[in-house]
Design a protein around this motif. Sequence first.
Motif, mmCIF file in Angstrom:
data_model
loop_
_atom_site.group_PDB
_atom_site.id
_atom_site.type_symbol
_atom_site.label_atom_id
_atom_site.label_comp_id
_atom_site.label_asym_id
_atom_site.label_seq_id
_atom_site.Cartn_x
_atom_site.Cartn_y
_atom_site.Cartn_z
ATOM 1 N N ARG A 188 40.578 -64.445 -23.447
ATOM 2 C CA ARG A 188 40.424 -65.231 -24.666
ATOM 3 C C ARG A 188 40.217 -66.691 -24.271
ATOM 4 O O ARG A 188 41.130 -67.339 -23.756
ATOM 5 C CB ARG A 188 41.648 -65.060 -25.557
ATOM 6 C CG ARG A 188 41.796 -63.599 -25.995
ATOM 7 C CD ARG A 188 43.025 -63.306 -26.790
ATOM 8 N NE ARG A 188 42.999 -61.911 -27.241
ATOM 9 C CZ ARG A 188 43.964 -61.318 -27.914
ATOM 10 N NH1 ARG A 188 45.049 -61.994 -28.236
ATOM 11 N NH2 ARG A 188 43.851 -60.054 -28.274
ATOM 12 N N VAL A 189 39.030 -67.194 -24.518
ATOM 13 C CA VAL A 189 38.604 -68.483 -23.982
ATOM 14 C C VAL A 189 38.423 -69.498 -25.105
ATOM 15 O O VAL A 189 37.745 -69.214 -26.092
ATOM 16 C CB VAL A 189 37.271 -68.333 -23.217
ATOM 17 C CG1 VAL A 189 36.879 -69.651 -22.561
ATOM 18 C CG2 VAL A 189 37.358 -67.226 -22.180
ATOM 19 N N GLY A 190 39.006 -70.684 -24.935
ATOM 20 C CA GLY A 190 38.748 -71.758 -25.883
ATOM 21 C C GLY A 190 39.966 -72.620 -26.155
ATOM 22 O O GLY A 190 41.115 -72.188 -25.976
ATOM 23 N N ALA A 191 39.713 -73.841 -26.585
ATOM 24 C CA ALA A 191 40.790 -74.772 -26.909
ATOM 25 C C ALA A 191 41.629 -74.232 -28.063
ATOM 26 O O ALA A 191 41.102 -73.723 -29.051
ATOM 27 C CB ALA A 191 40.212 -76.137 -27.268
ATOM 28 N N GLY A 192 42.937 -74.315 -27.905
ATOM 29 C CA GLY A 192 43.860 -73.891 -28.954
ATOM 30 C C GLY A 192 44.185 -72.410 -28.961
ATOM 31 O O GLY A 192 44.966 -71.951 -29.806
ATOM 32 N N ARG A 193 43.634 -71.637 -28.035
ATOM 33 C CA ARG A 193 43.869 -70.190 -28.054
ATOM 34 C C ARG A 193 45.304 -69.804 -27.692
ATOM 35 O O ARG A 193 45.701 -68.647 -27.882
ATOM 36 C CB ARG A 193 42.895 -69.471 -27.114
ATOM 37 C CG ARG A 193 41.410 -69.639 -27.441
ATOM 38 C CD ARG A 193 41.014 -69.055 -28.788
ATOM 39 N NE ARG A 193 41.104 -67.618 -28.871
ATOM 40 C CZ ARG A 193 40.137 -66.756 -28.540
ATOM 41 N NH1 ARG A 193 38.989 -67.198 -28.048
ATOM 42 N NH2 ARG A 193 40.303 -65.447 -28.696
ATOM 43 N N ILE B 128 44.638 -65.813 -21.456
ATOM 44 C CA ILE B 128 44.313 -66.891 -22.383
ATOM 45 C C ILE B 128 43.879 -68.103 -21.557
ATOM 46 O O ILE B 128 44.680 -68.668 -20.809
ATOM 47 C CB ILE B 128 45.513 -67.247 -23.284
ATOM 48 C CG1 ILE B 128 45.877 -66.052 -24.169
ATOM 49 C CG2 ILE B 128 45.194 -68.477 -24.142
ATOM 50 C CD1 ILE B 128 47.129 -66.261 -25.014
ATOM 51 N N LEU B 129 42.601 -68.480 -21.671
ATOM 52 C CA LEU B 129 42.074 -69.669 -21.000
ATOM 53 C C LEU B 129 41.946 -70.786 -22.036
ATOM 54 O O LEU B 129 40.962 -70.880 -22.745
ATOM 55 C CB LEU B 129 40.704 -69.381 -20.373
ATOM 56 C CG LEU B 129 40.628 -68.343 -19.247
ATOM 57 C CD1 LEU B 129 39.215 -68.287 -18.674
ATOM 58 C CD2 LEU B 129 41.636 -68.640 -18.141
ATOM 59 N N ASP C 219 35.837 -80.246 -22.124
ATOM 60 C CA ASP C 219 34.743 -79.371 -21.690
ATOM 61 C C ASP C 219 34.807 -79.132 -20.190
ATOM 62 O O ASP C 219 34.666 -77.996 -19.724
ATOM 63 C CB ASP C 219 33.401 -79.985 -22.077
ATOM 64 C CG ASP C 219 32.234 -79.052 -21.756
ATOM 65 O OD1 ASP C 219 32.337 -77.850 -22.064
ATOM 66 O OD2 ASP C 219 31.232 -79.518 -21.201
ATOM 67 N N ALA C 220 35.028 -80.200 -19.413
ATOM 68 C CA ALA C 220 35.128 -80.041 -17.960
ATOM 69 C C ALA C 220 36.320 -79.168 -17.601
ATOM 70 O O ALA C 220 36.242 -78.323 -16.702
ATOM 71 C CB ALA C 220 35.247 -81.411 -17.290
ATOM 72 N N ARG C 221 37.428 -79.351 -18.291
ATOM 73 C CA ARG C 221 38.616 -78.533 -18.040
ATOM 74 C C ARG C 221 38.325 -77.055 -18.334
ATOM 75 O O ARG C 221 38.723 -76.170 -17.580
ATOM 76 C CB ARG C 221 39.773 -79.015 -18.908
ATOM 77 C CG ARG C 221 40.321 -80.391 -18.558
ATOM 78 C CD ARG C 221 41.050 -80.391 -17.242
ATOM 79 N NE ARG C 221 41.880 -81.573 -17.059
ATOM 80 C CZ ARG C 221 42.616 -81.833 -15.980
ATOM 81 N NH1 ARG C 221 42.603 -80.978 -14.966
ATOM 82 N NH2 ARG C 221 43.338 -82.926 -15.881
ATOM 83 N N LEU C 222 37.637 -76.786 -19.419
ATOM 84 C CA LEU C 222 37.314 -75.405 -19.771
ATOM 85 C C LEU C 222 36.388 -74.789 -18.731
ATOM 86 O O LEU C 222 36.604 -73.656 -18.271
ATOM 87 C CB LEU C 222 36.661 -75.351 -21.151
ATOM 88 C CG LEU C 222 36.178 -73.965 -21.598
ATOM 89 C CD1 LEU C 222 37.337 -72.986 -21.664
ATOM 90 C CD2 LEU C 222 35.469 -74.046 -22.937
ATOM 91 N N GLN C 223 35.358 -75.525 -18.337
ATOM 92 C CA GLN C 223 34.413 -74.999 -17.363
ATOM 93 C C GLN C 223 35.092 -74.729 -16.025
ATOM 94 O O GLN C 223 34.743 -73.757 -15.332
ATOM 95 C CB GLN C 223 33.249 -75.976 -17.172
ATOM 96 C CG GLN C 223 32.415 -76.211 -18.421
ATOM 97 C CD GLN C 223 31.527 -75.034 -18.776
ATOM 98 O OE1 GLN C 223 31.468 -74.035 -18.078
ATOM 99 N NE2 GLN C 223 30.812 -75.147 -19.891
ATOM 100 N N MET C 224 36.070 -75.549 -15.647
ATOM 101 C CA MET C 224 36.779 -75.306 -14.395
ATOM 102 C C MET C 224 37.713 -74.102 -14.503
ATOM 103 O O MET C 224 37.881 -73.361 -13.529
ATOM 104 C CB MET C 224 37.562 -76.553 -13.980
ATOM 105 C CG MET C 224 36.688 -77.636 -13.343
ATOM 106 S SD MET C 224 35.711 -77.011 -11.925
ATOM 107 C CE MET C 224 37.017 -76.395 -10.843
ATOM 108 N N LEU C 225 38.311 -73.880 -15.667
ATOM 109 C CA LEU C 225 39.087 -72.648 -15.854
ATOM 110 C C LEU C 225 38.190 -71.423 -15.669
ATOM 111 O O LEU C 225 38.584 -70.436 -15.039
ATOM 112 C CB LEU C 225 39.722 -72.626 -17.247
ATOM 113 C CG LEU C 225 41.034 -73.389 -17.441
ATOM 114 C CD1 LEU C 225 41.405 -73.414 -18.920
ATOM 115 C CD2 LEU C 225 42.165 -72.755 -16.624
ATOM 116 N N VAL C 226 36.986 -71.502 -16.223
ATOM 117 C CA VAL C 226 36.040 -70.396 -16.084
ATOM 118 C C VAL C 226 35.621 -70.225 -14.624
ATOM 119 O O VAL C 226 35.579 -69.108 -14.103
ATOM 120 C CB VAL C 226 34.812 -70.625 -16.984
ATOM 121 C CG1 VAL C 226 33.753 -69.560 -16.731
ATOM 122 C CG2 VAL C 226 35.219 -70.624 -18.463
ATOM 123 N N ALA C 227 35.330 -71.336 -13.938
ATOM 124 C CA ALA C 227 34.950 -71.266 -12.524
ATOM 125 C C ALA C 227 36.059 -70.647 -11.686
ATOM 126 O O ALA C 227 35.800 -69.892 -10.737
ATOM 127 C CB ALA C 227 34.617 -72.663 -12.003
#
Length: 385
Positions: free
Chosen positions: A17-22, A179-180, A243-251
């Motif tokens: 589950r990806v996204g801010a506030g998840r 949860i990301l 956005d950078a934080r999210l992309q690094m979680l995905v990476a």
Amino acid sequence: MEITSYSNNWSYPTQVRVGAGRIRELAKSCGQLGMKAPLLITDPGLAALPIVEKALQICREAGLEVGVFSAIKGNPTGTNVNDGIAALRAGNHDGVIAFGGGSAIDAAKAVALAGRQSCSLWEARNPANVDASLMLPVVAVPTTAGTGSEVGNASVITDEENHTKRIIFHPQMTPAIVILDPELTLGLPPKLTAATGMDALAHNLEAFLAPTFHPMAEGIALEGMRLVKEYLPRAVRNGADVDARLQMLVASSMGATAFQRGLGAIHAVSHSIGALYDSHHGLLNAIVMPYVMRANQSVIEPEMARAARYLGLPHGDFNGMLDWVLALRAELEIPHTLAEIGIDDSKAELIGEMSIKDVTARTNARQLTAAEYQQLFLNALTGTL
């Protein structure tokens, strides 16, 4: 570089589950896995922060009888895991929330694996000794972007008695729900952001270079490296860049997904140093990375050229990749040598012997001898490229 075998088993991760506030979906996720009394496992630093209290509040408001265990070291030990198992049993918990960086998540997964077993933690290293029906479900919530442990089916745990890092593996060990949420990583200091981000790069890089047949993992690793290139400097410069934080979680998750293809000498050496010196794993990976690249150069030049072209580097060859890694480390203020973080040469021979025995050495791009691992370590100690 020649592929060693075209016979392999592939498995891919879990519900993410990806996204801010998840994080608001934490209690719902626990409920979907049948948890009524989860044990939230984290580290001492996080346990005192508002993000853990918020997670606990979300669970309590949903009627979950949640407990907390936080006695986890930066390099989790067998004692940490066994203490977590004791807490799990004492509280009669029916599942685990793995909350934190790779150390907390690794420890939490090991607790969930071994918590209800009749065998010991180290006996559980053999999946044949584990009753899978007794394994507890895990919801993983990473607060750093590095190890990708949230999508992995193994944990790295330090055996204090033997001064070595042991890998505990089970095919059903991967957390059932991840949860990301990038908002949970906003408070990570720049130095830790850099070190954990370089860990994600190490996973993607070594997975890309592993000599095993897994084109899907190979493609994921390549794109994971691109995300690190684009977003790690941004996340270090501005920790509030969601956005950078999210992309690094995905990476990070991509790196751990890809390294089912294999890892290599970066991790073999870092595991050995970490077991002996209790140093930060991601930082060790970052420091030894270029020295391993140089040691493997004779067999990885075609792959490095392909990666350099994909990343859009000025020079599309091995030297282009090496120069980029060195420049990235400098930009992130990563030390150039192990000596700069207090490592000495007193255990060089032992590190060589330990590294060749590390499971990750099996899929290094080329097979190194103990003497070569020792020299690689000494090169990283002195800055000899």
